[in-house]
Enzyme design. Structure first.
Site, PDB file in Angstrom:
ATOM      1  N   ALA A 217       0.761  -1.292  -0.038  1.00  0.00           N
ATOM      2  CA  ALA A 217      -0.012   0.137   0.069  1.00  0.00           C
ATOM      3  C   ALA A 217       0.762   0.988  -0.059  1.00  0.00           C
ATOM      4  CB  ALA A 217      -0.941   0.075   1.205  1.00  0.00           C
ATOM      5  N   ASP A 218       0.337   2.276  -0.542  1.00  0.00           N
ATOM      6  CA  ASP A 218       0.920   3.617  -0.512  1.00  0.00           C
ATOM      7  C   ASP A 218       0.273   4.383   0.384  1.00  0.00           C
ATOM      8  OD1 ASP A 218       1.838   2.445  -3.212  1.00  0.00           O
ATOM      9  OD2 ASP A 218       3.286   4.234  -2.818  1.00  0.00           O
ATOM     10  N   ARG A 219      -1.082   4.241   0.588  1.00  0.00           N
ATOM     11  CA  ARG A 219      -1.732   5.208   1.626  1.00  0.00           C
ATOM     12  C   ARG A 219      -3.082   4.560   1.807  1.00  0.00           C
ATOM     13  NH1 ARG A 219      -1.901  11.643   2.203  1.00  0.00           N
ATOM     14  NH2 ARG A 219      -0.420  11.618   0.536  1.00  0.00           N
TER      15      ARG A 219
END
Ligand code: MRU
Length: 349
Positions: free
Chosen positions: A243-245
Protein backbone atom coordinates in the site's frame (compact mmCIF):
# COMPACT_ATOMS: atom_id res chain seq x y z
CA UNK A 1 23.48 -12.61 0.71
CA UNK A 2 20.71 -10.18 1.71
CA UNK A 3 19.67 -7.67 -0.90
CA UNK A 4 20.48 -4.17 0.34
CA UNK A 5 18.89 -1.26 -1.50
CA UNK A 6 19.94 1.52 0.92
CA UNK A 7 23.46 1.89 2.36
CA UNK A 8 24.04 4.46 5.10
CA UNK A 9 27.28 4.84 7.04
CA UNK A 10 28.93 7.82 8.72
CA UNK A 11 26.96 10.43 6.83
CA UNK A 12 27.34 8.71 3.44
CA UNK A 13 24.23 7.51 1.58
CA UNK A 14 24.13 5.18 -1.41
CA UNK A 15 21.11 3.59 -3.09
CA UNK A 16 20.80 0.78 -5.60
CA UNK A 17 19.66 2.46 -8.83
CA UNK A 18 16.38 0.66 -9.54
CA UNK A 19 16.15 2.10 -13.06
CA UNK A 20 19.09 -0.13 -14.02
CA UNK A 21 17.84 -3.36 -12.43
CA UNK A 22 17.90 -6.22 -13.22
CA UNK A 23 20.55 -5.69 -15.92
CA UNK A 24 22.97 -3.81 -13.66
CA UNK A 25 23.41 -3.61 -9.87
CA UNK A 26 24.88 -0.15 -9.46
CA UNK A 27 24.86 2.01 -6.33
CA UNK A 28 24.62 5.78 -6.72
CA UNK A 29 25.60 8.28 -4.06
CA UNK A 30 22.98 10.70 -2.75
CA UNK A 31 24.81 13.82 -1.59
CA UNK A 32 21.87 15.86 -0.32
CA UNK A 33 18.20 16.75 -0.51
CA UNK A 34 18.23 17.73 -4.20
CA UNK A 35 19.71 14.34 -5.15
CA UNK A 36 17.22 12.62 -2.83
CA UNK A 37 14.26 14.43 -4.44
CA UNK A 38 15.49 13.58 -7.95
CA UNK A 39 16.15 9.90 -7.16
CA UNK A 40 12.62 9.59 -5.71
CA UNK A 41 10.98 11.51 -8.56
CA UNK A 42 12.81 9.52 -11.27
CA UNK A 43 12.01 6.29 -9.36
CA UNK A 44 15.65 5.29 -8.91
CA UNK A 45 14.27 4.44 -5.48
CA UNK A 46 10.55 3.71 -5.08
CA UNK A 47 8.10 1.97 -2.77
CA UNK A 48 6.38 3.93 -0.01
CA UNK A 49 8.67 3.03 2.95
CA UNK A 50 11.90 3.36 0.90
CA UNK A 51 10.81 6.78 -0.40
CA UNK A 52 10.37 8.00 3.20
CA UNK A 53 13.66 6.55 4.41
CA UNK A 54 15.81 7.70 1.50
CA UNK A 55 14.16 11.14 1.54
CA UNK A 56 14.91 11.59 5.25
CA UNK A 57 18.43 10.15 4.91
CA UNK A 58 19.15 12.63 2.10
CA UNK A 59 18.35 15.36 4.62
CA UNK A 60 20.63 13.72 7.20
CA UNK A 61 23.46 13.66 4.61
CA UNK A 62 23.01 17.34 3.93
CA UNK A 63 22.99 18.56 7.54
CA UNK A 64 25.61 16.04 8.75
CA UNK A 65 28.73 18.16 7.99
CA UNK A 66 27.16 21.54 8.80
CA UNK A 67 27.14 23.49 12.05
CA UNK A 68 24.42 25.91 13.04
CA UNK A 69 24.72 28.90 15.42
CA UNK A 70 21.00 29.55 15.70
CA UNK A 71 18.38 26.90 16.24
CA UNK A 72 15.75 29.01 14.39
CA UNK A 73 17.90 28.80 11.24
CA UNK A 74 18.31 25.02 11.62
CA UNK A 75 14.60 24.45 12.26
CA UNK A 76 13.54 26.60 9.31
CA UNK A 77 16.05 24.96 6.97
CA UNK A 78 15.06 21.43 7.93
CA UNK A 79 11.34 22.28 7.71
CA UNK A 80 11.74 23.70 4.18
CA UNK A 81 13.81 20.75 3.00
CA UNK A 82 11.25 18.28 4.36
CA UNK A 83 8.42 20.11 2.54
CA UNK A 84 10.46 19.93 -0.67
CA UNK A 85 11.14 16.18 -0.26
CA UNK A 86 7.45 15.44 0.36
CA UNK A 87 6.66 17.01 -3.04
CA UNK A 88 8.74 14.45 -5.00
CA UNK A 89 5.85 11.95 -5.31
CA UNK A 90 2.36 12.71 -4.01
CA UNK A 91 0.58 9.40 -3.30
CA UNK A 92 2.77 7.49 -0.82
CA UNK A 93 2.04 8.93 2.62
CA UNK A 94 4.98 7.54 4.64
CA UNK A 95 7.28 10.45 3.82
CA UNK A 96 4.61 12.97 4.94
CA UNK A 97 4.25 11.21 8.27
CA UNK A 98 8.03 11.01 8.73
CA UNK A 99 8.38 14.73 7.90
CA UNK A 100 5.66 15.65 10.41
CA UNK A 101 7.30 13.52 13.07
CA UNK A 102 10.70 15.20 12.51
CA UNK A 103 9.14 18.68 12.62
CA UNK A 104 7.39 17.79 15.89
CA UNK A 105 10.65 16.45 17.33
CA UNK A 106 12.44 19.73 16.48
CA UNK A 107 9.65 21.72 18.14
CA UNK A 108 9.77 19.62 21.30
CA UNK A 109 13.58 19.87 21.53
CA UNK A 110 13.46 23.59 20.90
CA UNK A 111 10.88 24.05 23.68
CA UNK A 112 13.23 22.11 25.97
CA UNK A 113 15.97 24.67 25.12
CA UNK A 114 18.14 22.16 23.27
CA UNK A 115 21.17 23.64 21.46
CA UNK A 116 21.29 23.64 17.63
CA UNK A 117 24.00 20.95 17.79
CA UNK A 118 21.81 18.72 19.96
CA UNK A 119 18.75 19.23 17.73
CA UNK A 120 20.83 18.29 14.69
CA UNK A 121 22.22 15.21 16.42
CA UNK A 122 18.77 14.02 17.55
CA UNK A 123 17.28 14.54 14.09
CA UNK A 124 20.05 12.52 12.44
CA UNK A 125 19.76 9.82 15.06
CA UNK A 126 15.95 9.60 14.61
CA UNK A 127 16.36 9.34 10.84
CA UNK A 128 19.03 6.64 11.17
CA UNK A 129 16.78 4.60 13.47
CA UNK A 130 14.10 4.49 10.74
CA UNK A 131 16.22 1.95 8.84
CA UNK A 132 16.31 -0.58 11.68
CA UNK A 133 12.70 0.03 12.70
CA UNK A 134 11.43 -0.55 9.18
CA UNK A 135 13.18 -3.93 8.92
CA UNK A 136 11.85 -4.99 12.34
CA UNK A 137 8.31 -3.89 11.36
CA UNK A 138 8.55 -5.81 8.10
CA UNK A 139 9.62 -9.00 9.87
CA UNK A 140 6.65 -8.64 12.23
CA UNK A 141 4.33 -8.04 9.23
CA UNK A 142 5.85 -11.19 7.68
CA UNK A 143 5.06 -13.36 10.69
CA UNK A 144 1.54 -11.96 11.27
CA UNK A 145 0.73 -12.33 7.58
CA UNK A 146 2.13 -15.85 7.27
CA UNK A 147 0.06 -16.98 10.28
CA UNK A 148 -3.12 -15.34 9.00
CA UNK A 149 -2.85 -16.86 5.53
CA UNK A 150 -2.03 -20.35 6.77
CA UNK A 151 -4.86 -20.19 9.31
CA UNK A 152 -7.36 -19.62 6.51
CA UNK A 153 -5.98 -22.52 4.46
CA UNK A 154 -6.07 -25.21 7.18
CA UNK A 155 -2.27 -24.94 7.54
CA UNK A 156 -1.64 -26.33 4.01
CA UNK A 157 1.14 -24.94 1.80
CA UNK A 158 -0.16 -21.91 -0.06
CA UNK A 159 0.08 -20.32 -3.49
CA UNK A 160 0.21 -16.52 -3.46
CA UNK A 161 -0.31 -13.82 -6.04
CA UNK A 162 1.41 -10.46 -5.56
CA UNK A 163 1.59 -7.25 -7.58
CA UNK A 164 4.26 -4.55 -7.99
CA UNK A 165 7.35 -4.68 -5.76
CA UNK A 166 7.07 -4.60 -1.98
CA UNK A 167 10.35 -6.27 -1.07
CA UNK A 168 13.83 -5.29 0.08
CA UNK A 169 13.98 -2.83 -2.79
CA UNK A 170 10.82 -0.99 -1.68
CA UNK A 171 11.72 -0.83 2.03
CA UNK A 172 14.78 -0.79 4.27
CA UNK A 173 14.84 -4.58 3.94
CA UNK A 174 12.77 -7.83 3.95
CA UNK A 175 9.64 -6.15 2.57
CA UNK A 176 5.93 -5.99 3.42
CA UNK A 177 3.83 -8.21 1.11
CA UNK A 178 7.05 -9.77 -0.15
CA UNK A 179 8.13 -10.07 3.50
CA UNK A 180 5.04 -12.24 4.12
CA UNK A 181 6.01 -14.37 1.12
CA UNK A 182 9.56 -14.64 2.56
CA UNK A 183 8.16 -15.70 5.95
CA UNK A 184 5.82 -18.28 4.38
CA UNK A 185 8.80 -19.66 2.44
CA UNK A 186 11.14 -19.68 5.45
CA UNK A 187 8.45 -21.43 7.53
CA UNK A 188 8.05 -24.13 4.86
CA UNK A 189 4.47 -23.09 4.04
CA UNK A 190 4.90 -21.71 0.54
CA UNK A 191 4.04 -23.78 -2.51
CA UNK A 192 4.46 -21.08 -5.16
CA UNK A 193 4.29 -17.33 -5.87
CA UNK A 194 2.95 -15.61 -8.96
CA UNK A 195 4.03 -12.04 -9.55
CA UNK A 196 2.55 -9.71 -12.11
CA UNK A 197 4.66 -7.83 -14.60
CA UNK A 198 3.16 -4.52 -13.30
CA UNK A 199 3.03 -2.36 -16.40
CA UNK A 200 4.04 0.25 -17.26
CA UNK A 201 7.12 0.57 -15.01
CA UNK A 202 7.47 -3.24 -14.67
CA UNK A 203 8.27 -3.35 -10.95
CA UNK A 204 7.08 -6.99 -10.97
CA UNK A 205 9.09 -8.21 -13.95
CA UNK A 206 12.22 -6.22 -13.14
CA UNK A 207 12.28 -6.02 -9.33
CA UNK A 208 10.00 -8.61 -7.67
CA UNK A 209 11.13 -11.32 -10.08
CA UNK A 210 14.74 -10.30 -9.32
CA UNK A 211 14.17 -10.60 -5.55
CA UNK A 212 12.33 -13.94 -5.86
CA UNK A 213 15.06 -15.45 -8.03
CA UNK A 214 17.74 -13.98 -5.72
CA UNK A 215 16.11 -15.75 -2.73
CA UNK A 216 15.38 -18.94 -4.75
CA UNK A 217 11.67 -18.73 -3.94
CA UNK A 218 9.58 -20.88 -6.33
CA UNK A 219 7.92 -18.29 -8.53
CA UNK A 220 6.36 -17.50 -11.89
CA UNK A 221 5.93 -14.20 -13.70
CA UNK A 222 2.63 -13.37 -15.43
CA UNK A 223 1.38 -10.40 -17.43
CA UNK A 224 -1.13 -8.16 -15.68
CA UNK A 225 -3.93 -9.30 -17.98
CA UNK A 226 -3.49 -12.98 -16.95
CA UNK A 227 -4.79 -12.56 -13.40
CA UNK A 228 -8.36 -13.67 -14.19
CA UNK A 229 -7.16 -16.83 -15.92
CA UNK A 230 -4.67 -17.47 -13.12
CA UNK A 231 -7.40 -17.33 -10.49
CA UNK A 232 -9.66 -19.58 -12.56
CA UNK A 233 -7.05 -22.27 -13.15
CA UNK A 234 -4.26 -22.24 -10.56
CA UNK A 235 -5.86 -22.53 -7.12
CA UNK A 236 -4.55 -19.26 -5.68
CA UNK A 237 -4.77 -19.29 -1.86
CA UNK A 238 -4.51 -15.52 -1.32
CA UNK A 239 -3.50 -12.23 -2.88
CA UNK A 240 -1.01 -10.18 -0.84
CA UNK A 241 -0.21 -6.66 -1.97
CA UNK A 242 1.36 -3.51 -0.46
CA UNK A 243 0.00 0.00 0.00
CA UNK A 244 1.02 3.59 -0.59
CA UNK A 245 -1.73 5.14 1.53
CA UNK A 246 -4.49 3.52 3.59
CA UNK A 247 -7.14 5.97 4.79
CA UNK A 248 -9.31 5.80 7.91
CA UNK A 249 -12.16 3.80 6.33
CA UNK A 250 -9.67 1.20 4.98
CA UNK A 251 -9.73 2.32 1.32
CA UNK A 252 -6.22 1.71 0.00
CA UNK A 253 -4.13 3.36 -2.70
CA UNK A 254 -1.54 1.09 -4.28
CA UNK A 255 0.10 0.45 -7.64
CA UNK A 256 -2.19 0.75 -10.64
CA UNK A 257 -3.84 -2.60 -11.30
CA UNK A 258 -4.41 -3.43 -7.64
CA UNK A 259 -8.12 -2.51 -7.85
CA UNK A 260 -8.84 -4.86 -10.74
CA UNK A 261 -6.99 -7.71 -8.97
CA UNK A 262 -9.17 -7.09 -5.88
CA UNK A 263 -12.34 -7.30 -8.00
CA UNK A 264 -11.14 -10.54 -9.59
CA UNK A 265 -10.26 -11.93 -6.15
CA UNK A 266 -13.77 -11.17 -4.89
CA UNK A 267 -15.32 -12.90 -7.94
CA UNK A 268 -13.13 -15.99 -7.43
CA UNK A 269 -13.50 -16.01 -3.58
CA UNK A 270 -9.74 -15.54 -3.07
CA UNK A 271 -8.82 -13.65 0.15
CA UNK A 272 -7.29 -10.27 -0.71
CA UNK A 273 -4.81 -8.83 1.83
CA UNK A 274 -3.02 -5.51 2.10
CA UNK A 275 0.36 -5.57 3.91
CA UNK A 276 1.79 -2.30 5.22
CA UNK A 277 3.40 -0.72 8.26
CA UNK A 278 1.38 1.71 10.40
CA UNK A 279 3.34 4.55 8.74
CA UNK A 280 1.22 3.90 5.62
CA UNK A 281 -2.06 4.68 7.41
CA UNK A 282 -3.30 8.23 6.91
CA UNK A 283 -5.92 8.90 9.56
CA UNK A 284 -6.28 12.50 8.32
CA UNK A 285 -8.28 11.29 5.29
CA UNK A 286 -11.63 9.55 5.65
CA UNK A 287 -12.28 8.21 2.16
CA UNK A 288 -10.19 6.88 -0.74
CA UNK A 289 -11.57 9.55 -3.10
CA UNK A 290 -9.53 12.13 -1.15
CA UNK A 291 -6.19 10.51 -2.08
CA UNK A 292 -4.15 12.38 -4.68
CA UNK A 293 -3.17 9.98 -7.45
CA UNK A 294 0.15 10.65 -9.17
CA UNK A 295 0.06 10.74 -12.96
CA UNK A 296 3.36 9.93 -14.66
CA UNK A 297 4.79 10.77 -18.08
CA UNK A 298 3.38 9.22 -21.26
CA UNK A 299 6.73 7.79 -22.32
CA UNK A 300 6.49 5.16 -19.52
CA UNK A 301 3.72 3.63 -21.67
CA UNK A 302 5.00 4.36 -25.12
CA UNK A 303 8.65 3.33 -24.70
CA UNK A 304 10.67 0.49 -23.23
CA UNK A 305 14.29 1.42 -22.48
CA UNK A 306 13.99 4.38 -24.84
CA UNK A 307 12.60 2.29 -27.74
CA UNK A 308 9.16 3.39 -28.94
CA UNK A 309 6.61 0.54 -28.83
CA UNK A 310 3.35 2.50 -29.27
CA UNK A 311 1.98 4.13 -32.40
CA UNK A 312 3.19 7.71 -32.86
CA UNK A 313 0.73 10.42 -31.78
CA UNK A 314 -1.47 8.18 -29.63
CA UNK A 315 -2.58 9.89 -26.40
CA UNK A 316 -1.83 8.09 -23.12
CA UNK A 317 -3.22 8.15 -19.59
CA UNK A 318 -0.74 6.98 -16.95
CA UNK A 319 -2.10 7.06 -13.39
CA UNK A 320 0.53 5.43 -11.18
CA UNK A 321 -1.88 4.21 -8.48
CA UNK A 322 -5.51 3.24 -7.98
CA UNK A 323 -7.73 2.98 -4.92
CA UNK A 324 -9.18 -0.34 -3.78
CA UNK A 325 -12.36 0.12 -1.74
CA UNK A 326 -12.29 -1.30 1.78
CA UNK A 327 -15.09 -3.77 1.10
CA UNK A 328 -12.83 -5.71 -1.29
CA UNK A 329 -10.11 -6.09 1.37
CA UNK A 330 -10.14 -9.20 3.61
CA UNK A 331 -7.54 -7.85 6.04
CA UNK A 332 -4.82 -5.26 6.56
CA UNK A 333 -1.64 -6.92 7.81
CA UNK A 334 0.54 -4.60 9.91
CA UNK A 335 3.41 -4.95 12.38
CA UNK A 336 0.80 -4.75 15.18
CA UNK A 337 -1.40 -7.53 13.83
CA UNK A 338 -4.11 -8.11 11.24
CA UNK A 339 -7.12 -5.80 11.14
CA UNK A 340 -10.39 -5.62 9.25
CA UNK A 341 -10.54 -2.32 7.32
CA UNK A 342 -13.49 -1.27 9.52
CA UNK A 343 -11.32 -1.70 12.66
CA UNK A 344 -8.78 0.94 11.59
CA UNK A 345 -10.72 3.89 13.03
CA UNK A 346 -10.55 2.31 16.48
CA UNK A 347 -6.71 2.34 16.26
CA UNK A 348 -6.36 6.09 15.70
CA UNK A 349 -4.26 7.60 18.51
O1 MRU B 1 5.40 3.54 -8.00
P1 MRU B 1 6.05 2.68 -6.94
O2 MRU B 1 6.94 1.63 -7.50
O3 MRU B 1 6.69 3.53 -5.87
O4 MRU B 1 4.83 1.93 -6.27
C1 MRU B 1 5.08 1.00 -5.27
C2 MRU B 1 3.88 0.36 -4.73
O5 MRU B 1 2.77 0.61 -5.17
C3 MRU B 1 4.07 -0.54 -3.55
O6 MRU B 1 3.12 -1.57 -3.57
C4 MRU B 1 3.92 0.25 -2.26
O7 MRU B 1 4.66 1.42 -2.29
C5 MRU B 1 4.31 -0.56 -1.07
S1 MRU B 1 6.05 -0.89 -1.01
C6 MRU B 1 6.33 -1.75 0.42
Amino acid sequence: MTLQSIKWENGKLEILDQLLLPAQSKYIEITGVKDGWTAIHRMQVRGAPAIAIVGCLSLAVEIFPKSYDKKEVLIQEIGEKLDYLVSARPTAVNINLAANELKQLMLTLSNENATPALIKEKIISRITSMLKEDIADNKAIGEHGAKEIIKNQNNKSVTILTHCNTGSLATAGYGTALGIIRSLYNNGNLEHVYCTETRPYNQGARLTAYELVHDRIPSTLICDDMVGSLMKTKNISAVVIGADRIVANGDTANKIGTYQIAILAKYHSVPFYIAAPFTTIDFSLCHGDEIKIEERPQNELTEINGVRIAAENIQCWNPSFDVTPADLISGIITEKGVFKPSELVTLKK
